[in-house]
Design a protein around this motif. Structure first.
Motif, PDB file in Angstrom:
ATOM      1  N   PHE A 317       0.843  -1.204   0.000  1.00  0.00           N
ATOM      2  CA  PHE A 317       0.000   0.000   0.000  1.00  0.00           C
ATOM      3  C   PHE A 317       0.878   1.253   0.000  1.00  0.00           C
ATOM      4  O   PHE A 317       0.643   2.204  -0.753  1.00  0.00           O
ATOM      5  N   ILE A 318       1.885   1.253   0.846  1.00  0.00           N
ATOM      6  CA  ILE A 318       2.774   2.421   0.973  1.00  0.00           C
ATOM      7  C   ILE A 318       3.546   2.654  -0.319  1.00  0.00           C
ATOM      8  O   ILE A 318       3.703   3.796  -0.779  1.00  0.00           O
ATOM      9  N   GLN A 319       4.017   1.558  -0.937  1.00  0.00           N
ATOM     10  CA  GLN A 319       4.786   1.711  -2.176  1.00  0.00           C
ATOM     11  C   GLN A 319       3.937   2.308  -3.292  1.00  0.00           C
ATOM     12  O   GLN A 319       4.371   3.217  -4.006  1.00  0.00           O
ATOM     13  N   CYS A 320       2.708   1.809  -3.448  1.00  0.00           N
ATOM     14  CA  CYS A 320       1.813   2.349  -4.488  1.00  0.00           C
ATOM     15  C   CYS A 320       1.531   3.825  -4.236  1.00  0.00           C
ATOM     16  O   CYS A 320       1.563   4.643  -5.165  1.00  0.00           O
ATOM     17  N   LEU A 327       4.572  10.898  -8.949  1.00  0.00           N
ATOM     18  CA  LEU A 327       4.176  11.232 -10.318  1.00  0.00           C
ATOM     19  C   LEU A 327       3.279  12.466 -10.374  1.00  0.00           C
ATOM     20  O   LEU A 327       3.265  13.184 -11.378  1.00  0.00           O
ATOM     21  N   TYR A 328       2.544  12.740  -9.303  1.00  0.00           N
ATOM     22  CA  TYR A 328       1.532  13.800  -9.321  1.00  0.00           C
ATOM     23  C   TYR A 328       2.071  15.154  -9.802  1.00  0.00           C
ATOM     24  O   TYR A 328       1.432  15.802 -10.644  1.00  0.00           O
ATOM     25  N   PRO A 329       3.226  15.637  -9.303  1.00  0.00           N
ATOM     26  CA  PRO A 329       3.691  16.972  -9.737  1.00  0.00           C
ATOM     27  C   PRO A 329       3.879  17.082 -11.252  1.00  0.00           C
ATOM     28  O   PRO A 329       3.570  18.128 -11.843  1.00  0.00           O
ATOM     29  N   ALA A 330       4.365  16.010 -11.898  1.00  0.00           N
ATOM     30  CA  ALA A 330       4.569  16.060 -13.351  1.00  0.00           C
ATOM     31  C   ALA A 330       3.236  16.193 -14.084  1.00  0.00           C
ATOM     32  O   ALA A 330       3.117  16.932 -15.074  1.00  0.00           O
ATOM     33  N   ARG A 362       6.073   7.688 -18.837  1.00  0.00           N
ATOM     34  CA  ARG A 362       5.897   6.285 -19.211  1.00  0.00           C
ATOM     35  C   ARG A 362       6.712   5.358 -18.302  1.00  0.00           C
ATOM     36  O   ARG A 362       6.250   4.294 -17.893  1.00  0.00           O
ATOM     37  N   ALA A 363       7.911   5.789 -17.952  1.00  0.00           N
ATOM     38  CA  ALA A 363       8.753   4.974 -17.074  1.00  0.00           C
ATOM     39  C   ALA A 363       8.132   4.854 -15.682  1.00  0.00           C
ATOM     40  O   ALA A 363       8.124   3.768 -15.082  1.00  0.00           O
ATOM     41  N   GLN A 364       7.593   5.982 -15.174  1.00  0.00           N
ATOM     42  CA  GLN A 364       6.933   5.930 -13.862  1.00  0.00           C
ATOM     43  C   GLN A 364       5.657   5.103 -13.927  1.00  0.00           C
ATOM     44  O   GLN A 364       5.306   4.410 -12.964  1.00  0.00           O
ATOM     45  N   ALA A 365       4.959   5.153 -15.055  1.00  0.00           N
ATOM     46  CA  ALA A 365       3.743   4.347 -15.234  1.00  0.00           C
ATOM     47  C   ALA A 365       4.071   2.854 -15.211  1.00  0.00           C
ATOM     48  O   ALA A 365       3.308   2.049 -14.669  1.00  0.00           O
ATOM     49  N   GLU A 366       5.211   2.500 -15.775  1.00  0.00           N
ATOM     50  CA  GLU A 366       5.651   1.093 -15.758  1.00  0.00           C
ATOM     51  C   GLU A 366       5.835   0.612 -14.318  1.00  0.00           C
ATOM     52  O   GLU A 366       5.404  -0.486 -13.955  1.00  0.00           O
ATOM     53  N   GLN A 367       6.465   1.450 -13.507  1.00  0.00           N
ATOM     54  CA  GLN A 367       6.684   1.090 -12.105  1.00  0.00           C
ATOM     55  C   GLN A 367       5.355   1.006 -11.358  1.00  0.00           C
ATOM     56  O   GLN A 367       5.128   0.102 -10.539  1.00  0.00           O
ATOM     57  N   LEU A 368       4.455   1.962 -11.634  1.00  0.00           N
ATOM     58  CA  LEU A 368       3.127   1.940 -11.003  1.00  0.00           C
ATOM     59  C   LEU A 368       2.343   0.695 -11.399  1.00  0.00           C
ATOM     60  O   LEU A 368       1.663   0.087 -10.571  1.00  0.00           O
ATOM     61  N   HIS A 369       2.441   0.318 -12.663  1.00  0.00           N
ATOM     62  CA  HIS A 369       1.768  -0.904 -13.116  1.00  0.00           C
ATOM     63  C   HIS A 369       2.242  -2.109 -12.315  1.00  0.00           C
ATOM     64  O   HIS A 369       1.431  -2.910 -11.824  1.00  0.00           O
ATOM     65  N   MET A 370       3.549  -2.243 -12.165  1.00  0.00           N
ATOM     66  CA  MET A 370       4.086  -3.404 -11.439  1.00  0.00           C
ATOM     67  C   MET A 370       3.658  -3.378  -9.973  1.00  0.00           C
ATOM     68  O   MET A 370       3.319  -4.418  -9.395  1.00  0.00           O
ATOM     69  N   SER A 371       3.637  -2.180  -9.368  1.00  0.00           N
ATOM     70  CA  SER A 371       3.262  -2.075  -7.955  1.00  0.00           C
ATOM     71  C   SER A 371       1.786  -2.387  -7.747  1.00  0.00           C
ATOM     72  O   SER A 371       1.420  -3.121  -6.818  1.00  0.00           O
ATOM     73  N   PHE A 372       0.918  -1.837  -8.584  1.00  0.00           N
ATOM     74  CA  PHE A 372      -0.513  -2.120  -8.454  1.00  0.00           C
ATOM     75  C   PHE A 372      -0.820  -3.571  -8.820  1.00  0.00           C
ATOM     76  O   PHE A 372      -1.723  -4.186  -8.242  1.00  0.00           O
ATOM     77  N   ASP A 373      -0.083  -4.118  -9.780  1.00  0.00           N
ATOM     78  CA  ASP A 373      -0.277  -5.517 -10.144  1.00  0.00           C
ATOM     79  C   ASP A 373       0.078  -6.422  -8.967  1.00  0.00           C
ATOM     80  O   ASP A 373      -0.619  -7.407  -8.689  1.00  0.00           O
ATOM     81  N   ARG A 374       1.168  -6.084  -8.267  1.00  0.00           N
ATOM     82  CA  ARG A 374       1.570  -6.850  -7.086  1.00  0.00           C
ATOM     83  C   ARG A 374       0.522  -6.711  -5.988  1.00  0.00           C
ATOM     84  O   ARG A 374       0.174  -7.690  -5.315  1.00  0.00           O
ATOM     85  N   LEU A 375      -0.007  -5.499  -5.795  1.00  0.00           N
ATOM     86  CA  LEU A 375      -1.049  -5.278  -4.791  1.00  0.00           C
ATOM     87  C   LEU A 375      -2.293  -6.091  -5.125  1.00  0.00           C
ATOM     88  O   LEU A 375      -2.871  -6.754  -4.246  1.00  0.00           O
ATOM     89  N   SER A 376      -2.702  -6.071  -6.390  1.00  0.00           N
ATOM     90  CA  SER A 376      -3.868  -6.842  -6.824  1.00  0.00           C
ATOM     91  C   SER A 376      -3.653  -8.333  -6.596  1.00  0.00           C
ATOM     92  O   SER A 376      -4.560  -9.046  -6.158  1.00  0.00           O
ATOM     93  N   ASP A 377      -2.441  -8.794  -6.882  1.00  0.00           N
ATOM     94  CA  ASP A 377      -2.121 -10.214  -6.706  1.00  0.00           C
ATOM     95  C   ASP A 377      -2.232 -10.623  -5.241  1.00  0.00           C
ATOM     96  O   ASP A 377      -2.816 -11.665  -4.909  1.00  0.00           O
ATOM     97  N   LEU A 378      -1.669  -9.812  -4.333  1.00  0.00           N
ATOM     98  CA  LEU A 378      -1.735 -10.123  -2.901  1.00  0.00           C
ATOM     99  C   LEU A 378      -3.184 -10.146  -2.407  1.00  0.00           C
ATOM    100  O   LEU A 378      -3.588 -11.040  -1.659  1.00  0.00           O
ATOM    101  N   LEU A 424      -0.704   0.237 -16.960  1.00  0.00           N
ATOM    102  CA  LEU A 424      -0.154  -0.548 -18.070  1.00  0.00           C
ATOM    103  C   LEU A 424      -0.419   0.157 -19.392  1.00  0.00           C
ATOM    104  O   LEU A 424       0.443   0.195 -20.285  1.00  0.00           O
ATOM    105  N   SER A 425      -1.632   0.750 -19.522  1.00  0.00           N
ATOM    106  CA  SER A 425      -1.970   1.438 -20.776  1.00  0.00           C
ATOM    107  C   SER A 425      -1.103   2.677 -20.985  1.00  0.00           C
ATOM    108  O   SER A 425      -0.909   3.118 -22.120  1.00  0.00           O
ATOM    109  N   TYR A 426      -0.573   3.256 -19.898  1.00  0.00           N
ATOM    110  CA  TYR A 426       0.324   4.408 -20.014  1.00  0.00           C
ATOM    111  C   TYR A 426       1.777   3.973 -20.181  1.00  0.00           C
ATOM    112  O   TYR A 426       2.599   4.731 -20.695  1.00  0.00           O
ATOM    113  N   ALA A 427       2.085   2.763 -19.745  1.00  0.00           N
ATOM    114  CA  ALA A 427       3.466   2.287 -19.824  1.00  0.00           C
ATOM    115  C   ALA A 427       3.805   1.731 -21.204  1.00  0.00           C
ATOM    116  O   ALA A 427       4.971   1.697 -21.598  1.00  0.00           O
ATOM    117  N   ARG A 428       2.784   1.302 -21.949  1.00  0.00           N
ATOM    118  CA  ARG A 428       3.013   0.671 -23.245  1.00  0.00           C
ATOM    119  C   ARG A 428       2.771   1.665 -24.373  1.00  0.00           C
ATOM    120  O   ARG A 428       1.879   2.505 -24.295  1.00  0.00           O
TER     121      ARG A 428
END
Length: 711
Positions: A317-320, A327-330, A362-378, A424-428
């Motif tokens: 939760f904290i990582q996401c 990312l918000y300021p950008a 896009r690079a930050q979106a890739e990291q967010l995708h992996m973090s939310f995907d991990r959260l969803s998996d747990l 994921l849609s922003y990372a690809r």
């Protein structure tokens, strides 16, 4: 193939139906029956009943008054039964579903010898979840319960009136006076009120639920298995197809679909595959989940491996949250560019041109995708452990605690999964050969608090519908009163992806359109100058309206609608109802009441009043259209479609803008004549239909009303 026996059955059943109801045949209705019968009857299949031919889709534009519902039900039911296939009839609105279930299908059954069964299929979201209602009633006594999955950006707190509503629902269920369907509740329910007591597949414990024996949803779903004809909505069909088909409704390969109000199908598909999420509210949600987690675990600790997955959640939760906040300021910097040197903001949308997101984001979106995907998996694994624990007779955790917390974890997982999909849609990046996605940011004002909504959507549904629907189904019929634009099916085909070898047909309305007059008065001005046009409407509208008449005034802009209303004379303001002040249904009821009393009434409405509003006879003697209904210039998806067409050497204005405006104008004009005996007039207050080169094409695409073009 269409055998002589089936052909004869269709003809005899139609004659029998007309005779029993003392009706005469309608030319357009007969044409439509023939088109559908030829298409569905021309499908060939192998020994296993699997379709092995093309040309299995029939697209029919049927004008108002054609009697299209019977025209598609009668041949489709007969052919589906002869082939051993299921018939799924899908609509865009609940009102039409109810009409088909409660009026059209019973009439067809009662006035013919046809033998068939039918059922209504709605998504879980249309049914009450008794477990959630039970929990909600309990929460009124313990309002500080930390396990509640109610968040300030989605569900405001329940007031005294809300408590009374839920108490009345409980009483109605207990007295068997309500079946738990949203649409059968006696009054209109606000979305927020209903959302608290309905559920989705992530939160539902299914057959393990202690309330399953009285569950409204499962009672309705059980009736589908034996029905010959299932009536449903476009959203449910699309949800089923997204799951591979056959998960909710019958397998597409074994199904003949009929899509009534078919012009809505492409937009419904776009909505279904769009992604969106709010930055600040999601950050707060993650923080709130983390705080609530200990309360949840306190009740279900010891169930399977719940603790093993639960102890990993705080860090996730904290990582996401941390990555979102980074990312918000950008994104905020991009949103700030919408304001022009401190002057009024021109738009609420920041669109990434070509759907191309800057490399850094896009690079930050890739990291967010992996973090939310991990959260969803747990969360998914945790939900599975709770689910299995409910099955375990030896589990020491009370079943009621497992049942109460399963929906909480399910809701968390659904939101985490949606976040993973969005990022994921922003990372690809989109492949060069594919149709690009639209990606944009929207500035959202929630009770004075600003947030940034991150959005992504396909710009056309054609490819998705082609692969998941048209290629998979046994057969399909698409119908509506408005499928052509400028006399062609090109616009619909581009957006819906219907095959080239489909059967396309236009069948005539029985209405005498010369009973309606289309007038462009000399006082109409070019709506391209918005200020001058609004002033002209304000000056001229009081003279156009008749005090004892039923009138509908249609606007393309809410601001213009409100500006015109504010400037109307007091005696007219008393007669006018403005969209947004009360619900659409309440407005229509009040309008009809006034007309029945002979008082006269005027409706001011936007696009949703230009379609699907049925005001026959004196209820609508005059339709006034303020301006040609061109799309809003800053709509991100439409802007992206135009950009894509232009990149391929096309002319977006002629290929997209004009056909879209033509279709919307036809729909608006369609509010006038609703029965064969209706008369009335349409006034168009936009001079561009006369002065611009495209004006003639738009006018010629309208039904053949009498024309009065004043110069």
């Amino acid at each position: 193939m269409l055998t002589d026996a089936v052909k004869k059955e269709i003809q005899q059943t139609y004659s029998e139906f007309l005779k029993s109801r003392e009706l005469g045949p309608r030319h357009g209705q007969k044409m439509m029956i023939a088109e559908i019968a030829r298409t569905l009857g021309g499908i060939s299949s192998d020994a296993e009943g699997v379709r092995n031919s093309d040309g299995h889709v029939c697209v029919v534009e049927a004008g108002t008054g054609t009697g299209k519902t019977i025209a598609y039900l009668l041949p489709s039911i007969i052919i589906a039964k002869a082939l051993g296939k299921k018939l799924v009839v899908s609509t865009a609105t609940v009102a039409l579903q109810e009409q088909i279930i409660h009026k059209d299908l019973p009439e067809l059954k009662n006035h013919t010898d046809l033998s068939f069964s039918f059922a209504l299929a709605k998504g879980r979201g249309r049914y009450l979840c008794l477990s959630k209602l039970d929990n909600l009633m309990g929460e009124f006594a313990t309002a500080d319960d930390p396990t509640r999955a109610l968040y300030e950006d989605e569900l405001p707190s329940v007031d005294e009136q809300g408590i009374k509503l839920y108490e009345s629902m409980m009483e109605a269920l207990a007295a068997n006076k309500w079946d738990g369907e949203r649409d059968s509740w006696p009054t209109e329910l606000e979305a927020a009120d209903w959302q608290r007591v309905t559920t989705d597949h992530r939160q539902c414990t299914g057959r393990r639920c202690s309330n399953v024996s009285v569950c409204s949803f499962f009672k309705a779903r059980d009736a589908l298995h034996t029905a010959d004809c299932i009536v449903t909505n476009h959203d449910l069909v699309l949800a089923d197809l997204a799951l591979g088909g056959g998960a909710i409704l019958p397998d597409p390969e074994e199904t003949i679909y009929v899509f009534d109000e078919g012009h809505h199908l492409p937009d419904k598909a776009l909505n279904h595959f769009a992604c969106h999420g709010r930055m600040l509210s999601t950050s707060r949600w993650l923080e709130q989940c983390n705080k609530s987690l200990s309360g949840v675990l306190g009740q279900i600790s010891g169930a399977g491996r719940v603790d093993h997955f639960g102890e990993q959640l705080p860090g996730q939760f904290i990582q996401c949250k941390r990555e979102l906040d980074m990312l918000y300021p950008a994104l905020d910097e991009l949103i700030q560019t919408l304001a022009d040197e401190g002057r009024e903001r021109r738009s609420t949308h920041y669109r990434f041109e070509g759907g191309i997101v800057p490399e850094g984001i896009r690079a930050q979106a890739e990291q967010l995708h992996m973090s939310f995907d991990r959260l969803s998996d747990l969360l998914g694994k945790m939900a599975n452990e709770i689910n299995e624990a409910m099955e375990d007779a030896h589990c020491r955790i009370p079943k009621v605690d497992l049942e109460n917390n399963y929906p909480v974890i399910g809701a968390w997982q659904a939101r985490a999964e949606a976040g993973a999909e969005l990022w994921l849609s922003y990372a690809r990046t989109d492949a060069e050969t594919s149709i690009p996605k639209a990606r944009w940011l929207t500035l959202v004002d929630f009770n004075g608090n600003y947030d940034i909504e991150v959005c992504s959507s396909p710009i056309l549904a054609a490819r998705t519908l082609e692969f998941s629907l048209w290629n998979q189904c046994y057969g399909a019929v698409v119908t509506s009163a408005t499928l052509t634009a400028l006399g062609k099916f090109d616009r619909f085909q581009m957006r819906a992806g219907t095959p080239n070898n489909s059967r396309y047909a236009v069948v005539p309305s029985p209405f005498d359109f010369s009973r309606g007059v289309l007038r462009v008065p000399a006082e109409a001005v070019d709506a391209g100058d918005s200020y001058a046009h609004t002033r002209a409407v304000i000056d001229y509208l009081p003279d156009l309206l008749e005090p004892d008449e039923g009138s509908l005034v249609l606007f393309s802009s809410r601001r213009q609608m409100l500006d015109v209303f504010d400037e109307m004379p007091e005696h007219w303001r008393r007669k006018i109802q403005v969209q947004g002040v009360s619900s659409k249904q309440e407005m229509l009821v009040e309008h009809k009441k006034r007309i029945d009393k002979g008082e006269g009434s005027v409706l001011f409405g936007l696009a949703s009043f230009a379609e699907g509003v049925d005001l026959p006879g004196d209820y609508c003697a005059h339709v006034i259209i303020a301006k040609l209904p061109f799309a809003v210039p800053d709509d991100p998806i439409e802007a992206s479609v135009s950009e894509w067409v232009e990149s391929r050497g096309g002319n977006p204005f002629m290929q997209i803008t004009i056909p879209d405006a033509s279709l919307k104008l036809i729909q608006a004009c369609g509010r006038l004549l609703r029965t064969e005996g209706d008369t009335g007039r349409i006034t168009l207050l936009d001079r561009r239909v006369v002065t611009k080169r495209y004006g003639k094409a738009i006018l010629d695409s309208l039904p053949p009303f009498k024309r009065q073009i004043e110069h």
